[in-house]
Design a protein around this motif. Structure first.
Motif, mmCIF file in Angstrom:
data_model
loop_
_atom_site.group_PDB
_atom_site.id
_atom_site.type_symbol
_atom_site.label_atom_id
_atom_site.label_comp_id
_atom_site.label_asym_id
_atom_site.label_seq_id
_atom_site.Cartn_x
_atom_site.Cartn_y
_atom_site.Cartn_z
ATOM 1 N N ILE A 1 13.548 8.821 -20.210
ATOM 2 C CA ILE A 1 12.708 9.803 -19.530
ATOM 3 C C ILE A 1 13.286 9.999 -18.138
ATOM 4 O O ILE A 1 13.488 9.033 -17.401
ATOM 5 N N VAL A 2 13.581 11.244 -17.788
ATOM 6 C CA VAL A 2 14.175 11.572 -16.494
ATOM 7 C C VAL A 2 13.122 12.264 -15.635
ATOM 8 O O VAL A 2 12.448 13.193 -16.094
ATOM 9 N N ILE A 3 12.992 11.793 -14.413
ATOM 10 C CA ILE A 3 12.040 12.391 -13.475
ATOM 11 C C ILE A 3 12.816 12.831 -12.244
ATOM 12 O O ILE A 3 13.534 12.033 -11.643
ATOM 13 N N ASP A 4 12.699 14.090 -11.894
ATOM 14 C CA ASP A 4 13.319 14.597 -10.672
ATOM 15 C C ASP A 4 12.293 14.530 -9.553
ATOM 16 O O ASP A 4 11.201 15.092 -9.667
ATOM 17 N N LEU A 5 12.644 13.837 -8.491
ATOM 18 C CA LEU A 5 11.777 13.749 -7.319
ATOM 19 C C LEU A 5 12.408 14.531 -6.179
ATOM 20 O O LEU A 5 13.631 14.487 -6.009
ATOM 21 N N HIS B 1 4.379 5.783 -11.421
ATOM 22 C CA HIS B 1 4.172 4.424 -11.930
ATOM 23 C C HIS B 1 4.850 4.342 -13.291
ATOM 24 O O HIS B 1 4.462 5.032 -14.229
ATOM 25 N N VAL B 2 5.902 3.516 -13.373
ATOM 26 C CA VAL B 2 6.686 3.355 -14.601
ATOM 27 C C VAL B 2 6.355 2.000 -15.216
ATOM 28 O O VAL B 2 6.298 0.990 -14.514
ATOM 29 N N PHE B 3 6.174 1.979 -16.524
ATOM 30 C CA PHE B 3 5.874 0.750 -17.249
ATOM 31 C C PHE B 3 6.347 0.922 -18.682
ATOM 32 O O PHE B 3 6.943 1.933 -19.031
ATOM 33 N N GLY B 4 6.097 -0.064 -19.497
ATOM 34 C CA GLY B 4 6.457 -0.019 -20.910
ATOM 35 C C GLY B 4 5.428 -0.801 -21.696
ATOM 36 O O GLY B 4 4.244 -0.526 -21.633
ATOM 37 N N HIS B 5 5.886 -1.817 -22.385
ATOM 38 C CA HIS B 5 5.072 -2.786 -23.117
ATOM 39 C C HIS B 5 4.386 -2.197 -24.344
ATOM 40 O O HIS B 5 4.525 -2.735 -25.434
ATOM 41 N N ILE B 6 3.635 -1.129 -24.196
ATOM 42 C CA ILE B 6 2.929 -0.546 -25.339
ATOM 43 C C ILE B 6 3.801 0.575 -25.896
ATOM 44 O O ILE B 6 3.772 1.713 -25.414
ATOM 45 N N HIS B 7 4.597 0.237 -26.908
ATOM 46 C CA HIS B 7 5.599 1.165 -27.436
ATOM 47 C C HIS B 7 4.976 2.445 -27.977
ATOM 48 O O HIS B 7 5.586 3.510 -27.903
ATOM 49 N N GLU B 8 3.766 2.348 -28.529
ATOM 50 C CA GLU B 8 3.099 3.531 -29.079
ATOM 51 C C GLU B 8 2.745 4.544 -28.003
ATOM 52 O O GLU B 8 2.507 5.706 -28.300
ATOM 53 N N GLY B 9 2.715 4.120 -26.743
ATOM 54 C CA GLY B 9 2.303 4.992 -25.652
ATOM 55 C C GLY B 9 3.432 5.729 -24.960
ATOM 56 O O GLY B 9 3.204 6.395 -23.946
ATOM 57 N N TYR B 10 4.650 5.649 -25.489
ATOM 58 C CA TYR B 10 5.814 6.299 -24.878
ATOM 59 C C TYR B 10 5.487 7.730 -24.447
ATOM 60 O O TYR B 10 4.888 8.496 -25.196
ATOM 61 N N GLY B 11 5.851 8.074 -23.208
ATOM 62 C CA GLY B 11 5.644 9.441 -22.729
ATOM 63 C C GLY B 11 5.210 9.458 -21.273
ATOM 64 O O GLY B 11 5.331 8.459 -20.560
ATOM 65 N N MET B 12 4.703 10.610 -20.832
ATOM 66 C CA MET B 12 4.289 10.801 -19.441
ATOM 67 C C MET B 12 2.937 11.495 -19.392
ATOM 68 O O MET B 12 2.611 12.294 -20.265
ATOM 69 N N ASP C 1 0.811 -1.225 0.000
ATOM 70 C CA ASP C 1 0.000 0.000 0.000
ATOM 71 C C ASP C 1 0.841 1.271 0.000
ATOM 72 O O ASP C 1 0.436 2.278 -0.559
ATOM 73 N N ASN C 2 1.991 1.237 0.650
ATOM 74 C CA ASN C 2 2.800 2.449 0.819
ATOM 75 C C ASN C 2 3.899 2.586 -0.225
ATOM 76 O O ASN C 2 4.899 3.258 -0.003
ATOM 77 N N THR C 3 3.709 2.016 -1.409
ATOM 78 C CA THR C 3 4.684 2.111 -2.496
ATOM 79 C C THR C 3 4.701 3.530 -3.057
ATOM 80 O O THR C 3 3.652 4.093 -3.375
ATOM 81 N N ASP C 4 5.880 4.107 -3.186
ATOM 82 C CA ASP C 4 6.031 5.438 -3.783
ATOM 83 C C ASP C 4 6.321 5.374 -5.273
ATOM 84 O O ASP C 4 5.850 6.205 -6.047
ATOM 85 N N ILE C 5 7.168 4.409 -5.686
ATOM 86 C CA ILE C 5 7.557 4.259 -7.088
ATOM 87 C C ILE C 5 7.242 2.821 -7.488
ATOM 88 O O ILE C 5 7.827 1.882 -6.954
#
Length: 126
Positions: free
Chosen positions: A116-120, A80-91, A37-41
């Protein structure tokens, strides 16, 4: 400190006979229920339904409804980081979670998408 969950049980809804498929419904929900439940990434293979999961050639969204419900209703990670659907690349974001489709390859399986770089922000210490 951030809690990072890499779901090693790489699963996805059935997708054209590819590997790691499970039937939609309870079988997938049982896997997603293992996310703390307490997952951040959160890192999964497939996207949640409606987030960077559109496949124009098939004219459909192919993300996982059970994963969407788990992410938005229970876990609510920062990222939430994922891939699989190459056409959906982005944020994109729903206002709570930043969704990142980090597919390195294009729909033609060419490794052309830049990282893709994300600064937290650093978590506060007490």
């Amino acid at each position: 400190m951030f809690l990072f969950c890499l779901l090693c049980l790489c699963r996805q809804p059935w997708y054209y006979g590819w590997g790691f498929n499970l039937p939609r419904g309870q079988a997938l929900l049982d896997k997603w229920n293992q996310i703390p439940d307490n997952t951040d990434i959160l890192v999964t293979h497939c996207p949640p339904l409606g987030f960077l999961d559109w496949v124009p050639k098939k004219m459909q969204r192919v993300g996982c409804m059970e994963l969407l419900n788990t992410v938005q209703r229970r876990v609510q990670p920062k990222v939430h980081v994922f891939g699989h659907i190459h056409e959906g690349y982005g944020m994109m974001t729903d206002g709570t979670t930043t969704f990142v489709n980090a597919s390195a390859c294009t729909v033609n399986f060419l490794p052309m998408n830049p990282p893709i770089v994300i600064d937290l922000p650093n978590p506060r210490t007490t």
